[in-house]
Design a protein around this motif. Structure first.
Motif, PDB file in Angstrom:
ATOM      1  N   LYS A 450      -5.409  14.135   6.248  1.00  0.00           N
ATOM      2  CA  LYS A 450      -4.500  12.988   6.129  1.00  0.00           C
ATOM      3  C   LYS A 450      -5.021  11.779   6.904  1.00  0.00           C
ATOM      4  O   LYS A 450      -4.820  10.632   6.488  1.00  0.00           O
ATOM      5  CB  LYS A 450      -3.105  13.384   6.594  1.00  0.00           C
ATOM      6  CG  LYS A 450      -2.384  14.291   5.588  1.00  0.00           C
ATOM      7  CD  LYS A 450      -0.918  14.490   5.934  1.00  0.00           C
ATOM      8  CE  LYS A 450      -0.193  15.253   4.817  1.00  0.00           C
ATOM      9  NZ  LYS A 450       1.251  15.454   5.110  1.00  0.00           N
ATOM     10  N   LEU A 451      -5.722  12.028   8.021  1.00  0.00           N
ATOM     11  CA  LEU A 451      -6.367  10.914   8.715  1.00  0.00           C
ATOM     12  C   LEU A 451      -7.417  10.270   7.812  1.00  0.00           C
ATOM     13  O   LEU A 451      -7.509   9.038   7.706  1.00  0.00           O
ATOM     14  CB  LEU A 451      -7.020  11.397  10.013  1.00  0.00           C
ATOM     15  CG  LEU A 451      -6.113  11.729  11.195  1.00  0.00           C
ATOM     16  CD1 LEU A 451      -6.956  12.211  12.374  1.00  0.00           C
ATOM     17  CD2 LEU A 451      -5.271  10.531  11.608  1.00  0.00           C
ATOM     18  N   ALA A 452      -8.226  11.100   7.162  1.00  0.00           N
ATOM     19  CA  ALA A 452      -9.277  10.579   6.284  1.00  0.00           C
ATOM     20  C   ALA A 452      -8.683   9.841   5.090  1.00  0.00           C
ATOM     21  O   ALA A 452      -9.216   8.795   4.669  1.00  0.00           O
ATOM     22  CB  ALA A 452     -10.166  11.722   5.809  1.00  0.00           C
ATOM     23  N   MET A 453      -7.604  10.374   4.538  1.00  0.00           N
ATOM     24  CA  MET A 453      -6.944   9.693   3.418  1.00  0.00           C
ATOM     25  C   MET A 453      -6.492   8.299   3.829  1.00  0.00           C
ATOM     26  O   MET A 453      -6.719   7.313   3.116  1.00  0.00           O
ATOM     27  CB  MET A 453      -5.748  10.513   2.941  1.00  0.00           C
ATOM     28  CG  MET A 453      -6.112  11.796   2.218  1.00  0.00           C
ATOM     29  SD  MET A 453      -4.650  12.814   1.849  1.00  0.00           S
ATOM     30  CE  MET A 453      -3.703  11.691   0.792  1.00  0.00           C
ATOM     31  N   ALA A 454      -5.867   8.212   5.009  1.00  0.00           N
ATOM     32  CA  ALA A 454      -5.369   6.913   5.470  1.00  0.00           C
ATOM     33  C   ALA A 454      -6.527   5.958   5.745  1.00  0.00           C
ATOM     34  O   ALA A 454      -6.440   4.757   5.445  1.00  0.00           O
ATOM     35  CB  ALA A 454      -4.520   7.106   6.722  1.00  0.00           C
ATOM     36  N   ILE A 455      -7.604   6.477   6.298  1.00  0.00           N
ATOM     37  CA  ILE A 455      -8.796   5.638   6.518  1.00  0.00           C
ATOM     38  C   ILE A 455      -9.328   5.125   5.190  1.00  0.00           C
ATOM     39  O   ILE A 455      -9.836   4.001   5.091  1.00  0.00           O
ATOM     40  CB  ILE A 455      -9.873   6.440   7.274  1.00  0.00           C
ATOM     41  CG1 ILE A 455      -9.432   6.692   8.724  1.00  0.00           C
ATOM     42  CG2 ILE A 455     -11.220   5.716   7.264  1.00  0.00           C
ATOM     43  CD1 ILE A 455     -10.309   7.677   9.480  1.00  0.00           C
ATOM     44  N   GLY A 456      -9.214   5.947   4.125  1.00  0.00           N
ATOM     45  CA  GLY A 456      -9.689   5.572   2.791  1.00  0.00           C
ATOM     46  C   GLY A 456      -8.664   4.837   1.962  1.00  0.00           C
ATOM     47  O   GLY A 456      -8.891   4.599   0.766  1.00  0.00           O
ATOM     48  N   ASP A 472     -14.554   4.367  -1.383  1.00  0.00           N
ATOM     49  CA  ASP A 472     -15.909   4.873  -1.160  1.00  0.00           C
ATOM     50  C   ASP A 472     -16.346   4.700   0.287  1.00  0.00           C
ATOM     51  O   ASP A 472     -17.353   5.272   0.718  1.00  0.00           O
ATOM     52  CB  ASP A 472     -16.901   4.147  -2.082  1.00  0.00           C
ATOM     53  CG  ASP A 472     -16.804   4.618  -3.529  1.00  0.00           C
ATOM     54  OD1 ASP A 472     -16.191   5.680  -3.763  1.00  0.00           O
ATOM     55  OD2 ASP A 472     -17.336   3.917  -4.412  1.00  0.00           O
ATOM     56  N   GLU A 473     -15.608   3.889   1.020  1.00  0.00           N
ATOM     57  CA  GLU A 473     -15.942   3.648   2.423  1.00  0.00           C
ATOM     58  C   GLU A 473     -15.403   4.733   3.349  1.00  0.00           C
ATOM     59  O   GLU A 473     -15.648   4.679   4.562  1.00  0.00           O
ATOM     60  CB  GLU A 473     -15.399   2.284   2.859  1.00  0.00           C
ATOM     61  CG  GLU A 473     -16.113   1.101   2.225  1.00  0.00           C
ATOM     62  CD  GLU A 473     -17.596   1.104   2.568  1.00  0.00           C
ATOM     63  OE1 GLU A 473     -17.937   1.191   3.767  1.00  0.00           O
ATOM     64  OE2 GLU A 473     -18.414   1.039   1.624  1.00  0.00           O
ATOM     65  N   THR A 474     -14.684   5.702   2.783  1.00  0.00           N
ATOM     66  CA  THR A 474     -14.087   6.743   3.628  1.00  0.00           C
ATOM     67  C   THR A 474     -15.149   7.489   4.424  1.00  0.00           C
ATOM     68  O   THR A 474     -15.077   7.601   5.652  1.00  0.00           O
ATOM     69  CB  THR A 474     -13.283   7.735   2.776  1.00  0.00           C
ATOM     70  OG1 THR A 474     -12.309   7.020   2.011  1.00  0.00           O
ATOM     71  CG2 THR A 474     -12.579   8.760   3.668  1.00  0.00           C
ATOM     72  N   SER A 475     -16.151   8.012   3.722  1.00  0.00           N
ATOM     73  CA  SER A 475     -17.202   8.773   4.403  1.00  0.00           C
ATOM     74  C   SER A 475     -18.008   7.908   5.360  1.00  0.00           C
ATOM     75  O   SER A 475     -18.230   8.295   6.516  1.00  0.00           O
ATOM     76  CB  SER A 475     -18.128   9.436   3.374  1.00  0.00           C
ATOM     77  OG  SER A 475     -17.413  10.370   2.592  1.00  0.00           O
ATOM     78  N   PRO A 476     -18.472   6.704   4.933  1.00  0.00           N
ATOM     79  CA  PRO A 476     -19.201   5.860   5.891  1.00  0.00           C
ATOM     80  C   PRO A 476     -18.380   5.508   7.127  1.00  0.00           C
ATOM     81  O   PRO A 476     -18.932   5.434   8.239  1.00  0.00           O
ATOM     82  CB  PRO A 476     -19.535   4.611   5.068  1.00  0.00           C
ATOM     83  CG  PRO A 476     -19.588   5.092   3.655  1.00  0.00           C
ATOM     84  CD  PRO A 476     -18.522   6.145   3.571  1.00  0.00           C
ATOM     85  N   GLY A 504     -24.633  13.703   3.698  1.00  0.00           N
ATOM     86  CA  GLY A 504     -24.418  13.997   2.282  1.00  0.00           C
ATOM     87  C   GLY A 504     -24.193  12.783   1.416  1.00  0.00           C
ATOM     88  O   GLY A 504     -24.029  12.920   0.195  1.00  0.00           O
ATOM     89  N   GLY A 505     -24.183  11.580   2.006  1.00  0.00           N
ATOM     90  CA  GLY A 505     -23.955  10.369   1.233  1.00  0.00           C
ATOM     91  C   GLY A 505     -22.507  10.252   0.785  1.00  0.00           C
ATOM     92  O   GLY A 505     -21.601  10.915   1.307  1.00  0.00           O
ATOM     93  N   ILE A 506     -22.281   9.397  -0.203  1.00  0.00           N
ATOM     94  CA  ILE A 506     -20.928   9.231  -0.752  1.00  0.00           C
ATOM     95  C   ILE A 506     -20.713  10.300  -1.811  1.00  0.00           C
ATOM     96  O   ILE A 506     -21.410  10.320  -2.833  1.00  0.00           O
ATOM     97  CB  ILE A 506     -20.750   7.830  -1.360  1.00  0.00           C
ATOM     98  CG1 ILE A 506     -20.915   6.768  -0.267  1.00  0.00           C
ATOM     99  CG2 ILE A 506     -19.384   7.708  -2.028  1.00  0.00           C
ATOM    100  CD1 ILE A 506     -20.863   5.343  -0.783  1.00  0.00           C
ATOM    101  N   PRO A 507     -19.782  11.223  -1.599  1.00  0.00           N
ATOM    102  CA  PRO A 507     -19.607  12.348  -2.531  1.00  0.00           C
ATOM    103  C   PRO A 507     -19.151  11.881  -3.909  1.00  0.00           C
ATOM    104  O   PRO A 507     -18.382  10.919  -4.038  1.00  0.00           O
ATOM    105  CB  PRO A 507     -18.526  13.197  -1.848  1.00  0.00           C
ATOM    106  CG  PRO A 507     -18.468  12.722  -0.436  1.00  0.00           C
ATOM    107  CD  PRO A 507     -18.862  11.287  -0.464  1.00  0.00           C
ATOM    108  N   ASN A 512     -14.531  15.905  -1.552  1.00  0.00           N
ATOM    109  CA  ASN A 512     -15.550  16.249  -0.557  1.00  0.00           C
ATOM    110  C   ASN A 512     -15.534  15.290   0.627  1.00  0.00           C
ATOM    111  O   ASN A 512     -15.915  15.654   1.740  1.00  0.00           O
ATOM    112  CB  ASN A 512     -16.936  16.244  -1.200  1.00  0.00           C
ATOM    113  CG  ASN A 512     -17.137  17.423  -2.135  1.00  0.00           C
ATOM    114  OD1 ASN A 512     -16.451  18.419  -2.024  1.00  0.00           O
ATOM    115  ND2 ASN A 512     -18.063  17.294  -3.066  1.00  0.00           N
ATOM    116  N   ALA A 513     -15.117  14.052   0.387  1.00  0.00           N
ATOM    117  CA  ALA A 513     -14.986  13.106   1.495  1.00  0.00           C
ATOM    118  C   ALA A 513     -13.915  13.575   2.463  1.00  0.00           C
ATOM    119  O   ALA A 513     -14.015  13.349   3.678  1.00  0.00           O
ATOM    120  CB  ALA A 513     -14.650  11.719   0.956  1.00  0.00           C
ATOM    121  N   LEU A 514     -12.883  14.230   1.937  1.00  0.00           N
ATOM    122  CA  LEU A 514     -11.838  14.781   2.797  1.00  0.00           C
ATOM    123  C   LEU A 514     -12.349  16.016   3.537  1.00  0.00           C
ATOM    124  O   LEU A 514     -11.971  16.257   4.686  1.00  0.00           O
ATOM    125  CB  LEU A 514     -10.599  15.119   1.966  1.00  0.00           C
ATOM    126  CG  LEU A 514     -10.002  13.967   1.139  1.00  0.00           C
ATOM    127  CD1 LEU A 514      -8.728  14.417   0.425  1.00  0.00           C
ATOM    128  CD2 LEU A 514      -9.720  12.754   2.019  1.00  0.00           C
TER     129      LEU A 514
END
Length: 701
Positions: A450-456, A472-476, A504-507, A512-514
Motif C-alpha cells: 500500500k505504501l508503494a501504491m500510494a507512491i505510484g 511507471d515512476e513507482t519502482s524508480p 529489474g528495471g520498470i516491470p 511486480n513493482a508492488l
C-alpha cells in the motif's frame, strides 16, 4: 778473348744483385730490432697497464626483490607471513652466450639436485643446441642457411633426433638448470632453485664459486598463511618467479622499476595494495668480465621489507563464523543447500569485522567464497522492508504521527492475490490496522504494497481494482530511497569487482513493482544488505565498508612498526529521513526481536543483549532465499550483521534464519565463550525478560 769479355760483362749483374740483397737484409734486421725494442717496451714499460686492460671488468647494478609486507588482522594476528628459504640464484651477464650458460649448467648439475618433472622435449632441444651449435650448423641445408636468424634456429632444432634427447639424469638436471638460466634477463638475479635447498648444496656452491660465474647461494621467501584458508579468496595471490609480471600490465610495472620476473600481487588485497606490500629492492654491485660473465656481486643496500597491512577483520570471529557456515552446509544433504554468507561490520566506522562466504563446489567440497558477499546477489525478501517504510516517509505517504494502514488480502485485476504471511499460511483474512512499527514487527507485505501504491499514485484500494494506473515512476522512486541506504548500488567497499546487484528495471507487470516493495523483485548483495542495516543502526549515515584498518611500517621482527596510514570512515551520503523517522524504523526492528508478536521473538527470547533485527524469505526457482539483518547492542550499536542462505530446499534439514541470527550474535558478542567479553559486561543491564509466546517464525514472509 771474346769469351772472356762476355763473362766479364755478366759480373756487374751479379754484383748489383748482391748489393740489393745486403740492403734488404739490413732493412729486415732493422725492422726486427724495432720490433724487439717495441716488445720490450710493451712488456717492461707498459706491461702492467696492458695486463690491467685485459683483466678489466665492468660494474653494473642489480636489484633483488625483498619479502613482501605482512597482512594481519585488527589485533595483530598474522594472516599472511613470509617463510625464508635457502636459494640458489643466477645473474646473467650482458653478452653471455647460450653455450657458456650450458657449460655452467653442466657444472652446477654436479653440485645440486634439480626437479626435472616439468622438463619438456623443447627444453631438452634448447639445451642440446647450446652444446652442439657447430654440429647443428653442419646439418643445415644451403637453403636453411639463408633463412633469418630465428628461422635458422628453428631449423637447427628440427635436426635434433629423438635419440639425442635420451638424456641421463644429470643431463636432465643440467637441462632444467639451463632452462632457468636461459630465461634470465641481464643483471636480473633469477632463481635456479628455492625449494629443499640443502646446506651441503649451499656449501658446494660457495666452495666452487670461481667456476660457477653468476651463480650464488642466496635467500628467498614464499608467502605462507598461518590461518590456513581463512579469508583466503579476499587475501589474494602472488605470482611466481616463472609467471613474473602479468603480460597485460607488464609495461606499467616496468615503468615503476620492476623486473620481468618479479613476483607481484595478482588478485584482491595482494594486488590492490601492491605498492604498499612490495617493499624496496636490495641493490648489488655486479662486476662483469670481458666475456660478459658475472664475476662478483656485493650488496650495497639491503632493501626494506614491504609495509604491513592491518585489516579490520577479527580473525577469531572470522574463524568461528567460517566453521559455523561449514557445519551448516555439512549438515545439508540436498544439492541446492550450497551457500551461506555472513557479513559483520561496525556501523559507526564501516570496519568489516568478518566477511564469510562458503559454498559447495561441483565435487561436493565446501570452499571459501568470501568474495561472494560482494559479487553475488540474491532476492532478499522482507529484510529490506525498513527501506520501504523510509520511502513512505520521504514521499509523504506516512508521518510519525499518522502512519496506520490496513493489512488485508489484496485482489487486483489480472494479478494473483497479494497478502501477508498470516493469510498465506493460516488463511487469516481479517483486516488488521498496523502502524509502521508493527508492520515491521509482524513483517506485513500488504503494508509495504500500500505504501508503494500510494507512491505510484494509487491511494485508495478496492477489490478487483486495475493496476494500470500505477505510475511507471513507482519502482524508480522506491529504488532512489533504497540506494540511499545502500541497496542496489555499490557500497564502496575497498575490494575489487563489487556488484551493485541486479536492477529489474520498470516491470512489464505493474504487480511486480508492488513486489519490489517487500523484496521480491530486485537482487542485492550480502554486503549491501549489511550497509543498509548499518545505516539504520547509526541513524542514517551510509558509510563505506572497508577491510583495511591501517598501514604500519614494515619490520622484519614482525612486531610491526609505527602507523603510517589510518583508514578514516567515509560517509557516502546521509539519508533523507528525519531522526524521528529513522527511530521508528529502529523501533520496528527492535520489536520484531523483543515483542511477543515479532517473528524473531521465539529465537531471541532471553538473549542477554538488546538486539534489533529483521528477517526475510523470498521464493525463487532454486528454492527459498532466507535473509536476516540485525544490530547490537540496540542502544549503542557496535555490530551490524547480515546473513543470507540462498536456495534453501524445504526437503532438506533447514534452520530458522532467526536462530542463525542468534547463533551469529552469540559468536560476535563472545557469549559462547566461558568468559564473556567487555561488550557483554557493559550491556548485561539491558537484557530482556519478555516471556510471551509468538507466532511461528519459520513461515515465509
Amino acid at each position: 778473348m771474346g769469351e772472356f769479355k762476355q763473362k766479364n760483362r755478366r759480373a756487374p749483374h751479379w754484383g748489383k744483385f748482391l748489393n740489393r740483397l745486403n740492403i734488404l737484409l739490413v732493412i729486415v734486421f732493422a725492422l726486427f730490432a724495432v720490433l724487439i725494442m717495441r716488445l720490450g717496451y710493451v712488456q717492461l714499460v707498459r706491461g702492467d697497464a696492458f695486463t690491467h686492460l685485459v683483466q678489466m671488468t665492468d660494474t653494473n647494478i642489480a636489484k633483488v626483490g625483498v619479502p613482501r609486507g605482512y597482512i594481519t588482522d585488527r589485533n595483530g594476528k598474522l594472516l599472511v607471513d613470509n617463510e625464508g628459504l635457502q636459494a640458489i640464484s643466477y645473474t646473467r651477464g650482458q653478452d653471455v652466450s647460450a653455450t657458456d650458460m650450458a657449460k655452467t649448467a653442466d657444472k652446477l648439475a654436479t653440485f645440486i639436485e634439480m626437479d626435472t618433472e616439468n622438463l619438456t622435449d623443447r627444453d631438452k632441444k634448447d639445451y642440446f643446441a647450446a652444446k652442439h651449435m657447430d654440429e647443428l650448423n653442419d646439418r643445415l641445408s644451403k637453403d636453411e642457411k639463408k633463412l633469418s636468424e630465428d628461422e635458422v634456429y628453428d631449423a637447427q632444432i628440427k635436426h635434433i633426433s629423438d635419440d639425442e634427447l635420451d638424456f641421463s639424469d644429470e643431463e636432465k638436471e643440467a637441462a632444467a638448470i639451463f632452462k632457468k638460466m636461459n630465461s634470465a634477463y641481464a643483471f636480473t638475479p633469477t632463481l635456479i632453485k628455492n625449494q629443499e635447498v640443502t646446506s651441503e648444496e649451499v656449501a658446494k656452491i660457495s666452495e666452487h664459486n670461481g667456476d660457477l660465474l653468476g651463480v650464488t647461494a642466496s635467500m628467498d621467501w614464499k608467502r605462507t598463511y598461518p590461518k590456513n584458508d581463512l579469508l583466503r579468496s579476499v587475501l589474494g595471490n602472488v605470482t611466481t618467479t616463472e609467471e613474473g609480471l602479468p603480460q597485460e600490465d607488464a609495461d606499467k610495472y616496468l615503468a615503476k622499476g620492476y623486473a620481468r620476473n618479479d613476483r607481484v600481487g595478482d588478485s584482491y588485497l595482494e594486488l590492490q595494495y601492491e605498492d604498499i606490500l612490495r617493499g624496496s629492492k636490495a641493490i648489488y654491485e655486479t662486476e662483469v668480465n670481458q666475456n660478459g660473465e658475472v664475476v662478483r656481486q656485493e650488496q650495497t643496500y639491503p632493501g626494506e621489507i614491504g609495509d604491513t597491512l592491518v585489516l579490520t577483520i577479527d580473525s577469531e570471529i572470522q574463524e568461528k563464523l567460517e566453521k559455523y557456515a561449514e557445519d551448516y552446509l555439512n549438515s545439508r544433504t540436498v544439492s541446492t543447500n550450497n551457500q551461506m554468507y555472513m557479513v559483520v561490520t561496525d556501523p559507526n566506522t564501516g570496519d568489516v569485522i568478518a566477511l564469510v562466504g562458503k559454498r559447495r563446489d561441483e565435487d561436493g567440497n565446501i570452499i571459501d567464497d568470501a568474495l561472494g558477499t560482494i559479487n553475488s546477489s540474491f532476492i532478499m525478501g522482507s529484510a529490506i522492508k525498513g527501506a520501504t517504510v523510509a520511502a513512505g516517509y520521504q514521499y509523504g505517504i506516512i508521518t510519525p504521527e499518522n502512519n496506520t494502514l490496513v493489512d488485508e488480502p489484496l485482489n487486483f485485476a489480472g494479478t494473483p492475490t497479494k497478502a501477508s504471511w498470516w493469510y498465506t499460511v493460516n488463511k487469516d483474512s481479517s483486516p488488521k490496522t498496523l502502524s509502521d512499527e508493527m508492520a515491521l514487527t509482524r513483517s506485513s507485505n500488504v503494508y509495504m504494497i500500500k505504501l508503494a501504491m500510494a507512491i505510484g499514485g494509487l491511494n485508495n484500494y478496492y477489490s478487483g481494482m486495475d493496476l494500470s494506473g500505477l505510475s511507471d515512476e513507482t519502482s524508480p522512486k522506491l529504488r532512489a530511497v533504497y540506494n540511499q541506504y545502500g541497496l542496489g548500488v555499490k557500497t564502496g567497499i575497498d575490494l575489487e569487482n563489487e556488484s551493485p546487484g541486479i536492477n529489474g528495471g520498470i516491470p512489464d507487470n505493474p504487480g511486480n513493482a508492488l513486489d519490489l516493495a517487500f523484496g521480491q523483485f530486485d537482487t542485492f548483495t550480502p554486503i549491501s544488505l549489511n550497509q543498509y542495516v548499518a545505516t539504520i543502526a547509526n541513524g542514517g549515515k551510509r558509510i563505506a565498508p572497508h577491510v583495511l584498518k591501517e598501514v604500519r611500517e614494515g619490520e622484519d621482527s614482525k612486531d610491526h612498526g609505527r602507523v603510517v596510514y589510518s583508514k578514516e570512515p567515509k560517509v557516502l551520503n546521509k539519508v533523507k529521513n528525519t531522526p524521528e523517522q529513522i527511530q521508528r524504523i529502529q523501533e520496528g526492528f527492535y520489536q520484531q526481536i523483543n515483542n511477543s508478536e515479532g517473528l524473531g521473538y521465539d529465537s531471541f527470547e532471553g538473549f542477554p543483549i538488546k538486539i534489533a533485527g529483521k528477517s526475510g524469505t523470498a521464493e525463487t526457482n532454486e528454492g527459498e532465499n532466507h535473509s536476516w539483518v540485525g544490530y547490537a547492542p540496540y542502544d549503542n550499536p557496535k555490530y551490524a550483521v547480515s546473513i543470507v542462505t540462498p536456495g534453501i530446499n524445504q526437503d532438506a534439514q533447514s534452520s530458522n534464519v532467526q536462530d542463525i541470527g542468534r547463533d551469529v550474535f552469540e559468536i560476535v558478542l563472545g557469549l559462547n565463550n566461558q568468559s564473556n567479553d567487555q561488550d557483554n559486561d557493559d550491556n548485561n543491564d539491558s537484557a530482556t525478560t519478555d516471556t510471551d509466546q509468538t507466532t511461528d517464525d519459520s513461515v515465509a514472509e
